[in-house]
Design an enzyme around this catalytic site. Structure first.
Site, mmCIF file in Angstrom:
data_model
loop_
_atom_site.group_PDB
_atom_site.id
_atom_site.type_symbol
_atom_site.label_atom_id
_atom_site.label_comp_id
_atom_site.label_asym_id
_atom_site.label_seq_id
_atom_site.Cartn_x
_atom_site.Cartn_y
_atom_site.Cartn_z
ATOM 1 N N ASP A 1 10.682 -4.019 3.044
ATOM 2 C CA ASP A 1 10.584 -3.638 1.687
ATOM 3 C C ASP A 1 9.217 -4.068 1.230
ATOM 4 O O ASP A 1 8.876 -5.644 1.055
ATOM 5 C CB ASP A 1 11.589 -4.363 1.200
ATOM 6 N N ASP B 1 2.333 1.847 -3.718
ATOM 7 C CA ASP B 1 2.386 3.507 -3.711
ATOM 8 C C ASP B 1 3.815 4.130 -3.585
ATOM 9 O O ASP B 1 4.044 4.878 -2.456
ATOM 10 C CB ASP B 1 1.249 4.128 -2.748
HETATM 11 C C1 LIG Z 1 3.935 7.966 -1.288
HETATM 12 S S1 LIG Z 1 4.237 7.250 0.389
HETATM 13 C C2 LIG Z 1 2.913 6.381 0.986
HETATM 14 C C3 LIG Z 1 1.508 7.125 1.044
HETATM 15 C C4 LIG Z 1 0.402 5.958 1.583
HETATM 16 N N1 LIG Z 1 0.513 4.947 0.638
HETATM 17 C C5 LIG Z 1 -0.838 6.729 1.508
HETATM 18 O O1 LIG Z 1 -1.485 6.958 0.430
HETATM 19 O O2 LIG Z 1 -1.184 7.333 2.361
HETATM 20 C C6 LIG Z 1 5.686 6.225 -0.057
HETATM 21 C C7 LIG Z 1 6.185 5.673 1.327
HETATM 22 O O3 LIG Z 1 6.723 4.464 0.950
HETATM 23 C C8 LIG Z 1 7.983 4.412 1.967
HETATM 24 N N2 LIG Z 1 8.883 3.451 1.019
HETATM 25 C C9 LIG Z 1 9.909 3.728 0.420
HETATM 26 N N3 LIG Z 1 10.394 2.859 -0.258
HETATM 27 C C10 LIG Z 1 9.883 1.598 0.255
HETATM 28 C C11 LIG Z 1 10.004 0.314 0.236
HETATM 29 N N4 LIG Z 1 10.669 -0.275 -0.714
HETATM 30 N N5 LIG Z 1 9.033 -0.493 0.849
HETATM 31 C C12 LIG Z 1 8.158 0.100 1.879
HETATM 32 N N6 LIG Z 1 7.986 1.376 2.079
HETATM 33 C C13 LIG Z 1 8.802 2.178 1.431
HETATM 34 C C14 LIG Z 1 8.278 5.716 2.182
HETATM 35 O O4 LIG Z 1 9.235 5.771 3.441
HETATM 36 C C15 LIG Z 1 7.073 6.336 2.243
HETATM 37 O O5 LIG Z 1 6.474 6.412 3.625
#
Ligand SMILES: C[S@@+](CC[C@H](N)C(=O)[O-])C[C@H]1O[C@@H](n2cnc3c(N)ncnc32)[C@H](O)[C@@H]1O
Length: 283
Positions: free
Chosen positions: A147, A168
């Site tokens: 997380d 993000d």
């Molecule tokens: C908008 S995408 C990220 C895109 C990336 N930052 C980019 O710009 O290339 C969000 C990602 O966060 C992941 N995600 C969702 N909840 C999360 C959490 N609590 N902690 C870490 N990752 C998470 C999702 O699986 C997804 O892959």
């Protein structure tokens, strides 16, 4: 967790986020002193724009494809554009770098990067993509099934004094703004001088104001900057009409280059009448 970034890779929102991310990294690279980057929601790091998921929406056609074709982009976008061009040497756009790949490419031997991804499958793909392209970069740590909000609390303050925390989230959950604000508060308590950047979607601009107010209360009005890009007027408030980045401790280089970059990107990424951008120092 249904969100998969592959459907949206390279769209207008990625172009805004990655342009500003790279300007922040450029600024950190100006000094020899090491910097540290935490990418809390990393995604898979590399996207095939001709793959099934990206092809279904083809959002990249109104994002990175437009930027690559544009004449005379601002010099501040050079590092970002170089990354995309390096991945597509024959000129045909297929591969698009995610935020982890962009950061990893900017690292010098003294810098480090931590990537968190919660989705088990995406975490595996992230690991594979990073290891394939940055095998020798011992300073890239991938934390799968982790997380990212928890990582802010667990990993700050970092060993280096300078750096960037990129948040993000997918905004699938109704309380995503609250989670982001909580993480910012925990981060600032541990690392007051770091740069924090939170990406957010804008369907109804009114909803964003509440988040701005919370974040301002945490950091102080003199330390924040919000950059909003509307690709059309928000007549239909169920659509993604724009997006923004909220910064705490924005680097000086970003403030210097922001107007030129946003004046260039706004008409380029417009998808209807009423496209505009604004930078606010919300009080
Ligand atoms: C908008 S995408 C990220 C895109 C990336 N930052 C980019 O710009 O290339 C969000 C990602 O966060 C992941 N995600 C969702 N909840 C999360 C959490 N609590 N902690 C870490 N990752 C998470 C999702 O699986 C997804 O892959």
């Amino acid at each position: 967790m249904n969100y998969r970034h592959s459907y949206h890779a390279g769209n207008f929102a990625d172009v805004l986020k990655h342009s500003l991310q790279m300007i922040c990294l450029d600024y950190l690279r100006q000094k020899d002193k090491p910097f540290w980057v935490l990418d809390t929601h990393a995604g898979i790091g590399m996207y095939d724009l001709r793959g099934e998921q990206a092809s279904k929406t083809a959002e990249w056609e109104q994002g990175i494809a437009r930027l690559l074709d544009a004449e005379n982009p601002p010099a501040a976008l050079s590092a970002y554009l170089d990354c995309v061009r390096v991945l597509n040497p024959d000129g045909e756009l297929r591969w698009y770098p995610g935020s982890p790949w962009l950061s990893a490419r900017q690292l010098r031997s003294q810098d480090s990067l931590v990537l968190c991804e919660l989705h088990p499958e995406d975490g595996g793909l992230l690991e594979q993509n990073v290891r394939r392209d940055f095998r020798s970069a011992g300073s890239v740590k991938v934390m799968t099934e982790t997380d990212g909000y928890g990582a802010v609390k667990a990993l700050l303050p970092p060993p280096a004094k300078r750096g960037l925390v990129l948040i993000d989230p997918p905004f699938e959950q109704r309380d995503e703004f609250i989670q982001a604000s909580t993480a910012l508060g925990q981060g600032l308590q541990r690392w007051a001088n770091g740069t924090y950047a939170v990406w957010y979607p804008i369907k109804d601009p009114l909803n964003v104001g509440v988040f701005h107010k919370h974040a301002v209360r945490l950091a102080g009005a003199d330390k924040v900057l919000a950059v909003d890009l509307m690709i059309r007027a928000p007549h239909d408030r169920t659509r993604l009409n724009g997006c923004g980045m909220f910064f705490i401790n924005p680097p000086y280089g970003l403030l210097q280059q922001l107007t030129e970059v946003m004046e260039f990107l706004t008409p380029l990424l417009a998808q209807g009448e009423g496209a505009e951008w604004r930078a606010t120092w919300p009080a």
